[in-house]
Motif scaffolding. Sequence first.
Motif, PDB file in Angstrom:
ATOM      1  N   LEU A 341      20.772 -45.694  41.141  1.00  0.00           N
ATOM      2  CA  LEU A 341      20.502 -44.262  41.028  1.00  0.00           C
ATOM      3  C   LEU A 341      21.148 -43.688  39.772  1.00  0.00           C
ATOM      4  O   LEU A 341      20.532 -42.891  39.047  1.00  0.00           O
ATOM      5  N   ALA A 342      22.392 -44.111  39.495  1.00  0.00           N
ATOM      6  CA  ALA A 342      23.058 -43.661  38.265  1.00  0.00           C
ATOM      7  C   ALA A 342      22.292 -44.138  37.038  1.00  0.00           C
ATOM      8  O   ALA A 342      22.179 -43.412  36.037  1.00  0.00           O
ATOM      9  N   ASP A 343      21.731 -45.340  37.121  1.00  0.00           N
ATOM     10  CA  ASP A 343      20.953 -45.889  36.005  1.00  0.00           C
ATOM     11  C   ASP A 343      19.690 -45.046  35.779  1.00  0.00           C
ATOM     12  O   ASP A 343      19.317 -44.753  34.629  1.00  0.00           O
ATOM     13  N   GLN A 344      19.028 -44.652  36.845  1.00  0.00           N
ATOM     14  CA  GLN A 344      17.829 -43.819  36.713  1.00  0.00           C
ATOM     15  C   GLN A 344      18.166 -42.483  36.067  1.00  0.00           C
ATOM     16  O   GLN A 344      17.413 -41.984  35.203  1.00  0.00           O
ATOM     17  N   ARG A 345      19.276 -41.888  36.471  1.00  0.00           N
ATOM     18  CA  ARG A 345      19.673 -40.610  35.887  1.00  0.00           C
ATOM     19  C   ARG A 345      20.070 -40.770  34.426  1.00  0.00           C
ATOM     20  O   ARG A 345      19.809 -39.882  33.603  1.00  0.00           O
ATOM     21  N   MET A 346      20.696 -41.914  34.102  1.00  0.00           N
ATOM     22  CA  MET A 346      21.059 -42.149  32.707  1.00  0.00           C
ATOM     23  C   MET A 346      19.804 -42.213  31.831  1.00  0.00           C
ATOM     24  O   MET A 346      19.740 -41.600  30.754  1.00  0.00           O
ATOM     25  N   TYR A 347      18.776 -42.929  32.297  1.00  0.00           N
ATOM     26  CA  TYR A 347      17.543 -43.026  31.505  1.00  0.00           C
ATOM     27  C   TYR A 347      16.783 -41.699  31.463  1.00  0.00           C
ATOM     28  O   TYR A 347      16.045 -41.426  30.507  1.00  0.00           O
ATOM     29  N   GLN A 348      16.982 -40.887  32.476  1.00  0.00           N
ATOM     30  CA  GLN A 348      16.443 -39.533  32.414  1.00  0.00           C
ATOM     31  C   GLN A 348      17.089 -38.773  31.259  1.00  0.00           C
ATOM     32  O   GLN A 348      16.412 -38.067  30.506  1.00  0.00           O
ATOM     33  N   GLY A 349      18.420 -38.943  31.115  1.00  0.00           N
ATOM     34  CA  GLY A 349      19.115 -38.326  29.990  1.00  0.00           C
ATOM     35  C   GLY A 349      18.647 -38.873  28.652  1.00  0.00           C
ATOM     36  O   GLY A 349      18.571 -38.137  27.652  1.00  0.00           O
ATOM     37  N   LYS A 350      18.313 -40.142  28.596  1.00  0.00           N
ATOM     38  CA  LYS A 350      17.792 -40.737  27.356  1.00  0.00           C
ATOM     39  C   LYS A 350      16.467 -40.058  26.972  1.00  0.00           C
ATOM     40  O   LYS A 350      16.223 -39.735  25.803  1.00  0.00           O
ATOM     41  N   ARG A 351      15.603 -39.857  27.980  1.00  0.00           N
ATOM     42  CA  ARG A 351      14.306 -39.253  27.703  1.00  0.00           C
ATOM     43  C   ARG A 351      14.431 -37.791  27.309  1.00  0.00           C
ATOM     44  O   ARG A 351      13.586 -37.254  26.583  1.00  0.00           O
ATOM     45  N   GLN A 352      15.523 -37.166  27.766  1.00  0.00           N
ATOM     46  CA  GLN A 352      15.717 -35.742  27.473  1.00  0.00           C
ATOM     47  C   GLN A 352      16.431 -35.488  26.153  1.00  0.00           C
ATOM     48  O   GLN A 352      16.748 -34.349  25.841  1.00  0.00           O
ATOM     49  N   GLY A 353      16.725 -36.538  25.387  1.00  0.00           N
ATOM     50  CA  GLY A 353      17.324 -36.344  24.077  1.00  0.00           C
ATOM     51  C   GLY A 353      18.648 -37.043  23.844  1.00  0.00           C
ATOM     52  O   GLY A 353      19.228 -36.960  22.757  1.00  0.00           O
ATOM     53  N   LYS A 354      19.196 -37.747  24.863  1.00  0.00           N
ATOM     54  CA  LYS A 354      20.419 -38.536  24.729  1.00  0.00           C
ATOM     55  C   LYS A 354      21.661 -37.645  24.574  1.00  0.00           C
ATOM     56  O   LYS A 354      21.561 -36.436  24.545  1.00  0.00           O
ATOM     57  N   ASP A 355      22.816 -38.300  24.484  1.00  0.00           N
ATOM     58  CA  ASP A 355      24.113 -37.623  24.317  1.00  0.00           C
ATOM     59  C   ASP A 355      24.294 -36.532  25.357  1.00  0.00           C
ATOM     60  O   ASP A 355      24.580 -35.368  25.035  1.00  0.00           O
ATOM     61  N   GLN A 356      24.138 -36.888  26.627  1.00  0.00           N
ATOM     62  CA  GLN A 356      24.281 -35.899  27.691  1.00  0.00           C
ATOM     63  C   GLN A 356      24.641 -36.588  29.012  1.00  0.00           C
ATOM     64  O   GLN A 356      24.637 -37.815  29.096  1.00  0.00           O
ATOM     65  N   ILE A 357      24.968 -35.765  29.992  1.00  0.00           N
ATOM     66  CA  ILE A 357      25.354 -36.265  31.309  1.00  0.00           C
ATOM     67  C   ILE A 357      24.351 -35.708  32.324  1.00  0.00           C
ATOM     68  O   ILE A 357      24.160 -34.489  32.412  1.00  0.00           O
ATOM     69  N   VAL A 358      23.716 -36.589  33.090  1.00  0.00           N
ATOM     70  CA  VAL A 358      22.752 -36.173  34.107  1.00  0.00           C
ATOM     71  C   VAL A 358      23.325 -36.518  35.478  1.00  0.00           C
ATOM     72  O   VAL A 358      23.685 -37.679  35.738  1.00  0.00           O
ATOM     73  N   SER A 359      23.432 -35.525  36.343  1.00  0.00           N
ATOM     74  CA  SER A 359      23.991 -35.744  37.681  1.00  0.00           C
ATOM     75  C   SER A 359      23.119 -35.058  38.717  1.00  0.00           C
ATOM     76  O   SER A 359      22.168 -34.334  38.366  1.00  0.00           O
TER      77      SER A 359
END
Length: 359
Positions: A341-359
């Motif tokens: 689940l953390a991995d899915q959220r991390m890749y969501q952050g990648k798609r949203q522009g990177k350099d961020q935290i998705v929780s």
Amino acid sequence: MKKTKDRGQNRQERRLAMTKNKLVNQGAVRRVYRQIILLGMLIHVLYVALFGGLGMSGMVYYNVGSTVFYMAMLVLAFYGRYRIVVTLIHLEVCVFVIVGTLALGWDAGLSLLLIALASLIYIRPYRCSWIPYMFSALEIGVFVFLKIAWDQEGMTPAISVCLANAVYLFNAAASFTIILVSSTIFNVSSALAQGRLMRKNEILQEAASTDSLTGVLTRYGLKEQLEPLQGKPAMIALGDLDDFKRINDTYGHICGDYVLATAARLMQETAGTQVCRWGGEEFLIIMTEQPEREAQAVLTGIAEKIRSYPFSYDGYQIRITMTFGLTSGVIGPDFESLVKLADQRMYQGKRQGKDQIVS
């Protein structure tokens, strides 16, 4: 930070303990060889007295020379020349038995020393394990040769039956002593071998638990760390260095290793976290003492440290950022699903522009 220091301190303590055990084992090995040499020297000193009492000056001189020989072996053993020492001792005993049997006769029992020495196959300073067996075969061969040669030639002993019996008893006592020493050496060798095996296991366990490049936990090491935390709530973050492939392609893999190791160090400096290299440029961060808001603040601090760190390689300034996916759960059998689940959220952050935290 404290857990990181504790792991580093534990590794240092294990290395110091291993070094101490190695020195202790080296001392034990040196004592074993010294005892063997001193035993041989004592036997030849007693032979000097025995043959002196029998008036056999030739054998007296021979055993004086043998005593000097064993003194030289002590010097070689002091410098760790164990292979030379063991080889020369085997040859010296064979020559001594041949000379002594020809001088005193078969009934004097010098050949018993060959049987006793053949039992010392546990002394293995050689790279090839078969060499001690070769020496044992040599000694048995000399024994059989002397017996056959003595019977066929019909040689006459140079001493009386009474004296031959006395010498025989002395040689029997010397042979039993050698066999007893051999059993002691076997016990010491077994203990040393067990100690070496334990040290190798410790080295392998440490290598399996700690990533050699970054110094953080491996998946295996993380599993060990999480065992006492089963059933406890935790915040789990999976972070990935942004555009890491571009760094490798542009500056080379040595630069990539430098970035990985430095980023891992910056993550480890954060208190209350356990950091694991999950794979490639991905790092898993476990926080067991922070609620979600504090965990986000911890990740924000890590991301800012990495973003502002002056990564420099071969004159180039490299800007590094990191994207995190954060989730919460209980450490237990479903841990892998939490990481997913953390991995899915991390890749969501990648798609949203990177350099961020998705929780």
